[in-house]
Structure formats: C-alpha cells, structure tokens
Design an enzyme around this catalytic site. Structure first.
Site, PDB file in Angstrom:
ATOM      1  N   CYS A 149       0.857  -1.197   0.000  1.00  0.00           N
ATOM      2  CA  CYS A 149       0.000   0.000   0.000  1.00  0.00           C
ATOM      3  C   CYS A 149       0.895   1.250   0.000  1.00  0.00           C
ATOM      4  O   CYS A 149       1.693   1.448   0.916  1.00  0.00           O
ATOM      5  CB  CYS A 149      -0.917  -0.012   1.215  1.00  0.00           C
ATOM      6  SG  CYS A 149      -1.802  -1.581   1.404  1.00  0.00           S
ATOM      7  N   CYS A 190       1.522   3.545   3.091  1.00  0.00           N
ATOM      8  CA  CYS A 190       1.654   2.941   4.421  1.00  0.00           C
ATOM      9  C   CYS A 190       3.098   2.788   4.893  1.00  0.00           C
ATOM     10  O   CYS A 190       3.894   2.077   4.260  1.00  0.00           O
ATOM     11  CB  CYS A 190       0.974   1.577   4.435  1.00  0.00           C
ATOM     12  SG  CYS A 190       1.032   0.849   6.084  1.00  0.00           S
ATOM     13  N   CYS A 239     -10.080   0.113  19.158  1.00  0.00           N
ATOM     14  CA  CYS A 239      -9.748  -0.485  17.866  1.00  0.00           C
ATOM     15  C   CYS A 239      -8.316  -1.018  17.911  1.00  0.00           C
ATOM     16  O   CYS A 239      -7.421  -0.330  18.407  1.00  0.00           O
ATOM     17  CB  CYS A 239      -9.845   0.562  16.759  1.00  0.00           C
ATOM     18  SG  CYS A 239     -11.412   1.445  16.759  1.00  0.00           S
ATOM     19  N   CYS A 247     -13.128  -3.228  17.959  1.00  0.00           N
ATOM     20  CA  CYS A 247     -12.961  -3.155  16.503  1.00  0.00           C
ATOM     21  C   CYS A 247     -11.581  -3.702  16.178  1.00  0.00           C
ATOM     22  O   CYS A 247     -10.626  -3.486  16.934  1.00  0.00           O
ATOM     23  CB  CYS A 247     -13.076  -1.704  16.042  1.00  0.00           C
ATOM     24  SG  CYS A 247     -12.826  -1.506  14.255  1.00  0.00           S
ATOM     25  N   ARG A 294     -16.292   9.010  10.195  1.00  0.00           N
ATOM     26  CA  ARG A 294     -15.163   9.343  11.076  1.00  0.00           C
ATOM     27  C   ARG A 294     -14.162  10.249  10.388  1.00  0.00           C
ATOM     28  O   ARG A 294     -13.657   9.937   9.303  1.00  0.00           O
ATOM     29  CB  ARG A 294     -14.453   8.075  11.549  1.00  0.00           C
ATOM     30  CG  ARG A 294     -13.274   8.407  12.479  1.00  0.00           C
ATOM     31  CD  ARG A 294     -12.643   7.173  13.067  1.00  0.00           C
ATOM     32  NE  ARG A 294     -13.596   6.418  13.816  1.00  0.00           N
ATOM     33  CZ  ARG A 294     -13.717   5.096  13.762  1.00  0.00           C
ATOM     34  NH1 ARG A 294     -12.922   4.388  13.016  1.00  0.00           N
ATOM     35  NH2 ARG A 294     -14.619   4.486  14.481  1.00  0.00           N
TER      36      ARG A 294
HETATM   37  S1  SF4 Z   1      -0.407  -2.616   7.233  1.00  0.00           S
HETATM   38 FE1  SF4 Z   1      -0.102  -1.084   5.652  1.00  0.00          FE
HETATM   39  S2  SF4 Z   1       0.850  -2.186   3.943  1.00  0.00           S
HETATM   40 FE2  SF4 Z   1      -0.057  -3.712   5.301  1.00  0.00          FE
HETATM   41  S3  SF4 Z   1      -2.119  -4.076   4.460  1.00  0.00           S
HETATM   42 FE3  SF4 Z   1      -2.311  -2.530   6.059  1.00  0.00          FE
HETATM   43  S4  SF4 Z   1      -2.187  -0.582   4.962  1.00  0.00           S
HETATM   44 FE4  SF4 Z   1      -1.365  -2.150   3.556  1.00  0.00          FE
END
Ligand code: SF4
Length: 329
Positions: A71, A74, A111, A142, A274
């Site tokens: 991602c 991230c 969460c 959550c 949110r």
């Molecule tokens: S921790 Fe980060 S890289 Fe891994 S699935 Fe979740 S958003 Fe994607």
C-alpha cells in the site's frame, strides 16, 4: 433557479438510505456550491444523529510493521524504508492495560490494528482473547487484521467482535496505482465475509493520494452502493510519510476534504462518519467544518498506528470550544 435546484438527480430524501447511488449523482453533489452542500449534509446529519455528539475511538497497533503488502501510503509496508521496525504481536495483558487507559480517558470503542496481509491461525486465537478481554471492560471492540476468510470472520464474531475495519481505500479504477499485492475484489470479498458473520462493517478510504475528484466520487459511490452501508465510514486525509511512494503527493485542498465528508454524510445518512487520519495537520477551522459537514467520530489519542494524532488535551479543548461531547455507547 440555483444549480442545486437544477441538479438532474432526485433529492436525497434527507436521511433515507439508498443503495443505488450513481456516479453522476455523487459527482453532482461534489459540484454543489459549498454552502448548499454543507446545508444538505448538516440537514441529513441532524435527521439521523444528535449533531453535538461525537463517537470517540482509540486505535492501538497490536502488531506493528513488516507487512508484506505494498500500500503506497503505508509506513508499515516492509517494501518501503520508513524507519518503522517490525514488531511481534503484543501480549494480551499489555493490550488490555492500554484498553483500560483508553476507557479511563473517555473512549467507548477500542480499535486494534495488525499489519498483516491476513491473520495466521495461531495469531487469531490470541486476537480473539484480546477481543474477549476488551469486551469484558464494557467497551466496543474493533479490529483491522487484513483480509479474512468466512470462517475467520465467524470466529471473531463468536469472540464478541463488534466492528471490523477494512477500507476500500479509493475508487476501483485508481486502486491499482496504490496497491498491487491484492485486488479490489479481495477487499469486497472480505467485507462480504464480515457482513455475513454479523459483524458491523467499518470501511472508508483515503483522499489526497492523487486520486482527483473522480477518484473521490468513485470511492463514495462504491461505499454507498454496498448491500448495506458500512456502519462506520472513516475518511482519512493522506499523511505523507518519508520513504513511502506517496511522500511527496500534492496536498489536497482542505475544502475538498470537507466536501468529501459532506458527500459521505449525504450518501450514507445513518452511518457514523469518522474524521480519521490527517487531523494532526488540520486547522481547528477545517475540523469544525468537517463536524458541520456531518463527521461524528474521531480517533482520540496521540498516535494513529505509527503516525501522529492530536493529543488528548488538545482534542478536549477543541470539542469543548465547538460545544461537542462524547457519544455514549
Ligand atoms: S499494514 Fe499497511 S501495507 Fe499492510 S495491508 Fe495494512 S495498509 Fe497495507
């Protein structure tokens, strides 16, 4: 006749849930004059909620870093050099100590997030014990653990899980520019398993990733066309983290963020919307507009997984200034 009156779509019915939102309708909402959009969103909000109440959640990273997914936003992806160290799953007792502290400072929902593609069997048992322990404190629970099978969702339901977070992130056509290690359908499948298990769905997305207006339109239209609207819809502003591919993404105009919140509120009238990541860099005025546009939940506490969030005292002062108070369970 104003543009709002001339819009070629039926009125939202101010508060009646619909699941057949077209992109043209959602696009037309985004195109409304700002004051018209805010008026509609605030009206829908008032028909479904007490507008002075804000649901307060606390988010704890129970397993940080080392995630195999890619991602692009991230810092926990193992594919990017962001300085986030991979850690093991926390012990149950340590998680429960954090939950007690969150409850003492006013959170009604706890969460827990783990940086996994999907949970392994032995880890799922530990996570179920965490859910049982947090429930016993009288808090809502959550989780966000990545993709789930139908069986895994049922086991989590049996442990007492209230909500499962799995964001759609963005519009289907933009998704491949952000994540390549799983596909949009995988996300929809996990949401289906969560719904089928009887767990409340928490699903939203991130804006400011270069998706453009059409990406925001597509994201809201997809969320609002799910068989059931997610009970909770987090709208995140991208937090640009050094080392991730989106570290230098162009900043989104705050008013476009407010518009996204308002359109989410109108299209999913009974969902809790949110105001999620990105508040650390948002002015009080922008946050106030988000609440006016129908946001009625925040994450509370100085950290959101690995990125900064406004401190508790700061948030209490802001809520107080705006005459807002914590929503009871
Ligand atoms: S921790 Fe980060 S890289 Fe891994 S699935 Fe979740 S958003 Fe994607």
């Amino acid at each position: 006749m104003s543009l709002a009156q001339a819009l070629p779509f039926p009125d939202t019915g101010l508060g009646q849930a619909r699941h057949d939102w077209t992109r043209a309708e959602v696009r037309a909402l985004f195109a409304l004059p700002f004051s018209d959009l805010m008026f509609r969103a605030a009206s829908v909000h008032r028909q479904n909620f007490d507008p002075t109440e804000v649901q307060i959640s606390t988010l704890l990273s129970i397993k940080t870093g080392g995630c195999p997914e890619d991602c692009a936003y991230c810092p926990q992806s193992a594919q990017y050099d962001t300085g986030v160290k991979a850690e093991k799953l926390m012990e149950v007792e340590k998680v429960l100590a954090e939950a007690r502290a969150a409850k003492a400072s006013g959170a009604s929902r706890f969460c827990m997030g783990a940086a996994w593609r999907s949970p392994k069997e032995r880890d799922l048992e530990t996570v179920c014990a965490m859910v049982e322990g947090v429930k016993a404190l009288g808090m809502e629970t959550c989780l966000t653990l990545g993709m789930l099978t139908g069986d895994q969702a049922l086991r989590l339901k049996q442990s007492g899980l209230d909500y499962y977070n799995h964001n759609l992130d963005t519009a289907p056509e933009f998704y491949g520019s952000i994540i390549t290690t799983r596909c949009y359908q995988d996300r929809l499948d996990t949401l289906e398993h969560v719904r089928a298990a009887g767990i409340n769905v928490c699903s939203g997305g991130i804006v400011g990733m270069g998706e453009g207006l059409e990406g925001r339109v597509g994201m809201i239209a997809t969320l609002a066309s799910l068989p059931e609207h997610p009970q909770s819809v987090p709208i995140n502003m991208l937090v640009q983290v050094e080392g991730t591919p989106l570290a230098n993404a162009a900043k989104l105009d705050p008013l476009d963020f407010v518009r996204t919140i308002a359109v989410a509120r109108i299209c999913m009238p009974a969902s809790v919307v949110r105001l999620s990541a990105g508040r650390e860099d948002m002015s009080e005025e922008t946050q106030a507009l988000c609440f006016l546009a129908g946001a009625n939940s925040i994450f509370y506490g100085p950290k959101l997984l690995t990125t900064p969030n406004p401190g508790r005292d700061h948030d209490m002062v802001l809520l107080d200034k705006l005459g807002l108070r914590a929503m009871e369970r």
